[in-house]
Write a protein that holds these residues in place. Structure first.
Motif, PDB file in Angstrom:
ATOM      1  N   CYS A 701       6.911   1.491   2.895  1.00  0.00           N
ATOM      2  CA  CYS A 701       6.301   1.986   1.614  1.00  0.00           C
ATOM      3  C   CYS A 701       4.961   2.054   1.655  1.00  0.00           C
ATOM      4  O   CYS A 701       4.227   2.780   1.226  1.00  0.00           O
ATOM      5  CB  CYS A 701       6.995   1.105   0.574  1.00  0.00           C
ATOM      6  SG  CYS A 701       8.811   1.483   0.087  1.00  0.00           S
ATOM      7  N   ASP A 702       4.485   1.010   2.201  1.00  0.00           N
ATOM      8  CA  ASP A 702       2.814   0.719   2.407  1.00  0.00           C
ATOM      9  C   ASP A 702       2.438   2.108   3.279  1.00  0.00           C
ATOM     10  O   ASP A 702       1.365   2.663   2.501  1.00  0.00           O
ATOM     11  CB  ASP A 702       2.499  -0.668   3.138  1.00  0.00           C
ATOM     12  CG  ASP A 702       2.627  -1.706   2.337  1.00  0.00           C
ATOM     13  OD1 ASP A 702       2.941  -1.645   1.128  1.00  0.00           O
ATOM     14  OD2 ASP A 702       2.671  -2.833   2.909  1.00  0.00           O
ATOM     15  N   VAL A 703       3.070   2.501   4.187  1.00  0.00           N
ATOM     16  CA  VAL A 703       2.620   3.384   5.154  1.00  0.00           C
ATOM     17  C   VAL A 703       2.591   4.846   4.005  1.00  0.00           C
ATOM     18  O   VAL A 703       1.743   5.552   4.030  1.00  0.00           O
ATOM     19  CB  VAL A 703       3.198   3.623   6.393  1.00  0.00           C
ATOM     20  CG1 VAL A 703       2.793   4.813   7.201  1.00  0.00           C
ATOM     21  CG2 VAL A 703       3.233   2.299   7.299  1.00  0.00           C
ATOM     22  N   ARG A 704       3.854   4.791   3.522  1.00  0.00           N
ATOM     23  CA  ARG A 704       4.306   6.111   2.953  1.00  0.00           C
ATOM     24  C   ARG A 704       3.192   6.307   1.598  1.00  0.00           C
ATOM     25  O   ARG A 704       2.654   7.457   1.557  1.00  0.00           O
ATOM     26  CB  ARG A 704       5.503   5.838   2.166  1.00  0.00           C
ATOM     27  CG  ARG A 704       6.154   7.241   1.494  1.00  0.00           C
ATOM     28  CD  ARG A 704       7.289   6.949   0.496  1.00  0.00           C
ATOM     29  NE  ARG A 704       6.923   5.882  -0.458  1.00  0.00           N
ATOM     30  CZ  ARG A 704       7.963   5.301  -0.996  1.00  0.00           C
ATOM     31  NH1 ARG A 704       9.167   5.477  -0.965  1.00  0.00           N
ATOM     32  NH2 ARG A 704       7.362   4.515  -2.063  1.00  0.00           N
ATOM     33  N   ASP A 705       2.817   5.052   0.853  1.00  0.00           N
ATOM     34  CA  ASP A 705       2.120   5.233  -0.103  1.00  0.00           C
ATOM     35  C   ASP A 705       0.568   5.522   0.251  1.00  0.00           C
ATOM     36  O   ASP A 705      -0.133   6.279  -0.702  1.00  0.00           O
ATOM     37  CB  ASP A 705       1.990   4.224  -1.065  1.00  0.00           C
ATOM     38  CG  ASP A 705       3.345   3.763  -1.655  1.00  0.00           C
ATOM     39  OD1 ASP A 705       4.213   4.948  -1.723  1.00  0.00           O
ATOM     40  OD2 ASP A 705       3.816   2.797  -2.218  1.00  0.00           O
ATOM     41  N   ALA A 706       0.082   5.078   1.316  1.00  0.00           N
ATOM     42  CA  ALA A 706      -1.467   5.172   1.886  1.00  0.00           C
ATOM     43  C   ALA A 706      -1.313   6.526   1.955  1.00  0.00           C
ATOM     44  O   ALA A 706      -2.282   7.095   1.774  1.00  0.00           O
ATOM     45  CB  ALA A 706      -1.583   4.312   3.045  1.00  0.00           C
ATOM     46  N   LEU A 707      -0.177   7.183   2.742  1.00  0.00           N
ATOM     47  CA  LEU A 707      -0.357   8.646   3.213  1.00  0.00           C
ATOM     48  C   LEU A 707      -0.313   9.354   1.995  1.00  0.00           C
ATOM     49  O   LEU A 707      -1.112  10.456   1.890  1.00  0.00           O
ATOM     50  CB  LEU A 707       1.021   8.870   4.178  1.00  0.00           C
ATOM     51  CG  LEU A 707       1.297  10.278   4.770  1.00  0.00           C
ATOM     52  CD1 LEU A 707       0.219  10.338   5.847  1.00  0.00           C
ATOM     53  CD2 LEU A 707       2.489  10.277   5.304  1.00  0.00           C
ATOM     54  N   ALA A 708       0.458   9.034   0.986  1.00  0.00           N
ATOM     55  CA  ALA A 708       0.417   9.815  -0.080  1.00  0.00           C
ATOM     56  C   ALA A 708      -1.080   9.875  -0.888  1.00  0.00           C
ATOM     57  O   ALA A 708      -1.254  11.009  -1.455  1.00  0.00           O
ATOM     58  CB  ALA A 708       1.367   9.571  -1.256  1.00  0.00           C
ATOM     59  N   ASN A 717       8.454  11.512  -1.934  1.00  0.00           N
ATOM     60  CA  ASN A 717       8.659  10.587  -1.138  1.00  0.00           C
ATOM     61  C   ASN A 717       9.012  11.173   0.393  1.00  0.00           C
ATOM     62  O   ASN A 717       8.889  12.332   0.603  1.00  0.00           O
ATOM     63  CB  ASN A 717       9.689   9.800  -1.379  1.00  0.00           C
ATOM     64  CG  ASN A 717      11.097  10.536  -1.787  1.00  0.00           C
ATOM     65  OD1 ASN A 717      11.527  11.236  -1.109  1.00  0.00           O
ATOM     66  ND2 ASN A 717      11.740   9.986  -2.699  1.00  0.00           N
ATOM     67  N   GLY A 718       9.220  10.220   1.145  1.00  0.00           N
ATOM     68  CA  GLY A 718       9.293  10.686   2.685  1.00  0.00           C
ATOM     69  C   GLY A 718      10.305  11.199   3.066  1.00  0.00           C
ATOM     70  O   GLY A 718      10.571  11.547   4.385  1.00  0.00           O
ATOM     71  N   ARG A 719      11.257  11.356   2.138  1.00  0.00           N
ATOM     72  CA  ARG A 719      12.655  11.799   2.632  1.00  0.00           C
ATOM     73  C   ARG A 719      12.730  12.954   3.460  1.00  0.00           C
ATOM     74  O   ARG A 719      13.680  13.082   4.611  1.00  0.00           O
ATOM     75  CB  ARG A 719      13.442  11.933   1.459  1.00  0.00           C
ATOM     76  CG  ARG A 719      14.908  11.474   1.580  1.00  0.00           C
ATOM     77  CD  ARG A 719      15.605  11.458   0.293  1.00  0.00           C
ATOM     78  NE  ARG A 719      15.066  10.561  -0.780  1.00  0.00           N
ATOM     79  CZ  ARG A 719      14.823  10.722  -1.992  1.00  0.00           C
ATOM     80  NH1 ARG A 719      15.604  11.651  -2.539  1.00  0.00           N
ATOM     81  NH2 ARG A 719      14.244   9.879  -2.876  1.00  0.00           N
ATOM     82  N   GLY A 725       4.746   5.086  11.861  1.00  0.00           N
ATOM     83  CA  GLY A 725       3.999   3.814  11.284  1.00  0.00           C
ATOM     84  C   GLY A 725       4.453   2.794  12.394  1.00  0.00           C
ATOM     85  O   GLY A 725       5.547   2.911  12.984  1.00  0.00           O
ATOM     86  N   PRO A 726       3.681   1.494  12.497  1.00  0.00           N
ATOM     87  CA  PRO A 726       4.311   0.556  13.534  1.00  0.00           C
ATOM     88  C   PRO A 726       5.462   0.143  12.776  1.00  0.00           C
ATOM     89  O   PRO A 726       6.357  -0.760  13.593  1.00  0.00           O
ATOM     90  CB  PRO A 726       3.226  -0.444  13.062  1.00  0.00           C
ATOM     91  CG  PRO A 726       2.326   0.058  12.146  1.00  0.00           C
ATOM     92  CD  PRO A 726       2.510   1.538  11.900  1.00  0.00           C
TER      93      PRO A 726
END
Ligand SMILES: [Zn+2]
Length: 790
Positions: A701-708, A717-719, A725-726
């Motif tokens: 979620c952290d990676v996704r939200d930063a990307l967003a 969302n990333g679906r 990400g790591p």
């Protein structure tokens, strides 16, 4: 011309159509002749004047043309089976569902009856059985000398046997066509013969209004129900919600009585509002009635509830299918405008008043300052709140409502019955002790006995008639009425429901409502005719759609809840309480763990019920709470969850444990949850698996939200997109380690899970994250939650 004759003749004008369907060999026989024969044979002679055939020819004939949209019928082949009204919704022909047809069974709340199928079911034997049922039921009404009671009973008999019979207009049941025709015929009953003939020749030429479509809405409802402290117990809440239903019904019937109109002119009541079709009485008369009702509501509810009333004028041409939807929206718009004006000018009188005044005179449930406060188990309650608890308790014991008519009488403010008496109604819920429940009923001139789940038994109606010595009408008012039991007699409390949940002990709140309802009703009806797209919105279709939607929420949802209570009979108490389900929405509380399954079933069943029309779908919000968390906050939280679900593109979604997912992805979440639950619970892999997955999800979620935030996310969302990400390699590593600690088949399953996640670049983590939290909640054995904990 007698309005009651117009109503009866309007209801039965083309009942002969069912006779024709039942005996196809007698095809040549005139349906009109058969209808007239039916009227002659079955309607009590005292209720018909000698001129009833003229009424059929004039007012009813005109009403028949108008409610069908003016031009449907003559050249069309007559439908032999009833197309679901849901098949005609949607302005994109490509998205319209496959044709589905109603069952040919008397109306009842069961699977085989309610759900349409693609199979064409037009067989004569089924129609013959409906025709016979109708004739038998009509024969039993022959002794009824009271016109109003007769009309109401006849209305319900027709609903039962012709809700599934096609009328001349495709997608419109004979019942819906007949009842709106009766309503309009009543409005036209005062027109002279010359004017009717004139309108029959040139229906578009009418310059004056023929009827008003009146919409009423009892507002302030949300706050009225939910503005309670934790001391408002479950029963009181259920009672309040049912009272609102009663109040809408009583107000609608009160207006009809004021205007001397029969019950046929109540087009719809449910979901906190009602529609009436009335003669064009003039703005002044409506205003006068509204003022009287406002005064009553103010007197008894201190401004917590009020009525918004609006209307649209209907001229002959407005019934046409290309114009009617605008009229329907106009009535709704005028009510919305009335509400807006009201909110702008009237201070909100229902703010909890705190302890500014004398604490001893403040009700601890509704916070009103009142003189009728009494202590009940150490809680100060006003008479109104106590009466709602009584009503909620009575609902737990009964599935039959008796609505008695009296002369309206002035009453002191107090229990809810006082306001109903001022409207001219007595109300009782009937159980085995019929005579006791009606013990204090005096001056009752007529009673309507309404089954909440099924038509009331004839024997019960006879007992009511004997006890009160007045005419009795019988019918059904489907109501999702499921009260959780604790042992044999007690009603389970919210704390009991919380304790009955599996795993984490929490009370769950489920709210659902149909998406884009305004579109469905205001714009939705379209279809092909002779290869051309055309509008199909008629009064009969809109009335039909309303009553079908209500049939689902008021009828079928109750059956689903009852089924789930039965399936969980091994638990300490029942698990579900239907606080409210009607119109197009619902509010249900229960053991949290059964709610996702219930919501999914409701969603799927609504889909099947609506012929799988992609335009008809419902969103849901589920929240979890400690049993002592104030319910008005829980209700607001669940409303917010529902709003989040509606933020998902295309809606049709569920919010659960703070995550929103489209229903079409829900099976994946559920499958993962089952797999993880199985691994943890049965295979003893330990809950560390769930923790690993949740940590992994949090990192994702952290990676996704930063990307967003950087604008790098295409979807919400990333679906649909890989989010690199790591967390990916870390997750794979942790799952590998976990697999090393276990043996045999379990090892294989953990590895398999890891490989599946890796194979699609961890895109499934969106669903696995929620599934892991869900499985964790199911396996957590903590006892009670902290108060206020969500
Ligand atoms: Zn109170």
């Amino acid at each position: 011309m007698d309005r009651r004759i117009a109503a009866i003749a309007g209801l039965l004008y083309d009942i002969g159509r069912l006779a024709q369907l039942a005996q196809p060999s007698a095809q040549g026989t005139d349906a009109t002749a058969r209808s007239e024969a039916f009227i002659r044979q079955h309607v009590p002679a005292d209720l018909l004047s000698s001129g009833w055939q003229d009424v059929l020819r004039t007012a009813v004939g005109l009403a028949d043309r108008l409610v069908a949209g003016g031009d449907v019928g003559q050249s069309q082949p007559q439908p032999r089976t009833l197309l679901s009204v849901f098949c005609q919704i949607g302005d994109d022909p490509a998205k319209r569902p496959k044709r589905a047809y109603l069952s040919l069974r008397p109306l009842a709340l069961d699977e085989a009856t309610l759900f349409p199928s693609a199979e064409v079911r037009g067989d004569a034997a089924a129609y013959a059985s409906l025709w016979q049922g109708l004739q038998d039921a009509a024969a039993k009404l022959q002794g009824q000398a009271d016109a109003e009671a007769y009309i109401e009973s006849l209305y319900h008999v027709l609903r039962r046997y012709t809700w599934c019979v096609p009328s001349a207009a495709e997608g419109v049941s004979l019942f819906d066509h007949s009842r709106v025709r009766a309503a309009l015929a009543v409005c036209l009953a005062d027109l002279g013969e010359a004017e009717i003939q004139n309108l029959l020749q040139l229906p578009d030429d009418a310059s004056r209004p023929l009827a008003y479509l009146v919409k009423g809405d009892v507002s302030g409802v949300q706050r009225f129900i939910y503005t309670l402290t934790s001391k408002g117990v479950a029963k009181g809440l259920r009672g309040r919600s049912f009272y609102l239903q009663l109040l809408n019904e009583a107000i609608a019937r009160y207006i009809l009585r004021e205007m001397e109109l029969p019950v046929t002119n109540l087009i719809y009541v449910g979901g906190g509002h009602f529609y009436l079709l009335v003669p064009p009485v003039g703005e002044g008369r409506l205003l006068e009635i509204r003022r009287g009702l406002e005064d009553l509501l103010l007197k008894h509810h201190d401004g917590a509830l009020y009525l918004a009333l609006g209307h649209a004028e209907l001229r002959a041409a407005d019934f046409r299918a290309d114009r009617f939807s605008a009229k329907w929206r106009e009535a709704g718009g005028s009510v919305a405008e009335a509400k807006r004006r009201r909110f702008a000018h009237v201070p909100d009188l229902f703010e909890p008043r705190g302890h500014g005044g004398n604490e001893e005179t403040e009700c601890q449930v509704c916070h009103a300052e009142r003189r009728d406060i009494a202590r009940d188990e150490e809680v100060r309650k006003c008479a109104l709140c106590r009466s709602f608890e009584d009503l909620g308790g009575a609902l737990g014991r009964s599935q039959v409502l008796a609505l008695g008519q009296i002369t309206p009488v002035q009453q002191e403010k107090g229990r809810y019955e006082a306001l109903l008496a001022e409207l001219g109604f007595k109300v009782a819920l009937l159980d085995e002790e019929v005579e006791k429940r009606l013990g204090d009923w005096v001056g009752v001139t007529r009673v309507t006995v309404l089954g909440l789940r099924d038509f009331p038994a004839a024997q019960l109606c006879e007992r009511v008639a004997r006890a009160l010595r007045c005419p009795v009408a019988a019918g059904v008012r489907y109501t999702a009425n499921v009260t959780p039991r604790k042992g044999q007699y007690e009603v389970a409390t919210f704390e009991d429901l919380q304790d009955a949940s599996t795993g984490l002990k929490r009370l769950g709140v489920l709210r659902m409502d149909v998406d884009d309802l305004g579109y469905l009703f205001g714009h939705g009806f379209q279809g092909k005719e002779n290869g051309k797209e055309r509008h199909l919105t008629t009064l009969a279709r809109v009335a039909g759609l309303s009553s079908m939607m209500a049939l689902f929420f008021e009828g079928w949802v109750g059956e689903l809840c009852r089924r789930i209570n039965e399936e969980n009979s091994d638990r300490k108490t029942d698990v579900l309480y239907t606080i409210y389900s009607g119109g197009d929405d619902l509010f249900i509380v229960g053991a949290w763990d059964v709610l996702p399954g219930l919501a999914k079933t409701i969603r799927d069943d609504l889909g099947r019920f609506a012929a799988d029309n992609p335009y008809v779908h419902v969103s849901a919000g589920i929240t979890l709470h400690g049993g002592k968390y104030p319910l008005y906050l829980a209700a607001a939280d669940a409303a917010e969850a529902l709003e989040s679900a509606k933020d998902v593109p295309g809606k049709d979604a569920l919010t659960f444990l703070g995550e929103s997912h489209h229903w079409q992805d829900w099976k994946k979440v559920d499958d993962y949850k089952n797999e993880l639950h199985g691994l943890v619970e049965v295979r003893q892999v330990g809950r560390s698996l769930l923790q690993v997955l949740q940590r992994m999800y949090a990192q994702y979620c952290d990676v996704r939200d930063a990307l967003a935030e950087r604008g790098g996310l295409r979807a919400r969302n990333g679906r649909d997109q890989t989010v690199w990400g790591p967390y990916m390699w870390q997750s794979a590593y942790l799952l590998t380690r976990l697999a090393e600690r276990v043996n045999g088949e379990v090892k294989e399953r953990v590895r398999n899970l890891r490989d599946r996640l890796s194979a699609d670049n961890f895109r499934a983590i969106e669903t696995v994250g929620l599934a892991a939290r869900w499985a964790e909640a199911l396996t957590r054995s903590t006892s009670h939650s902290k108060e206020g904990d969500k």
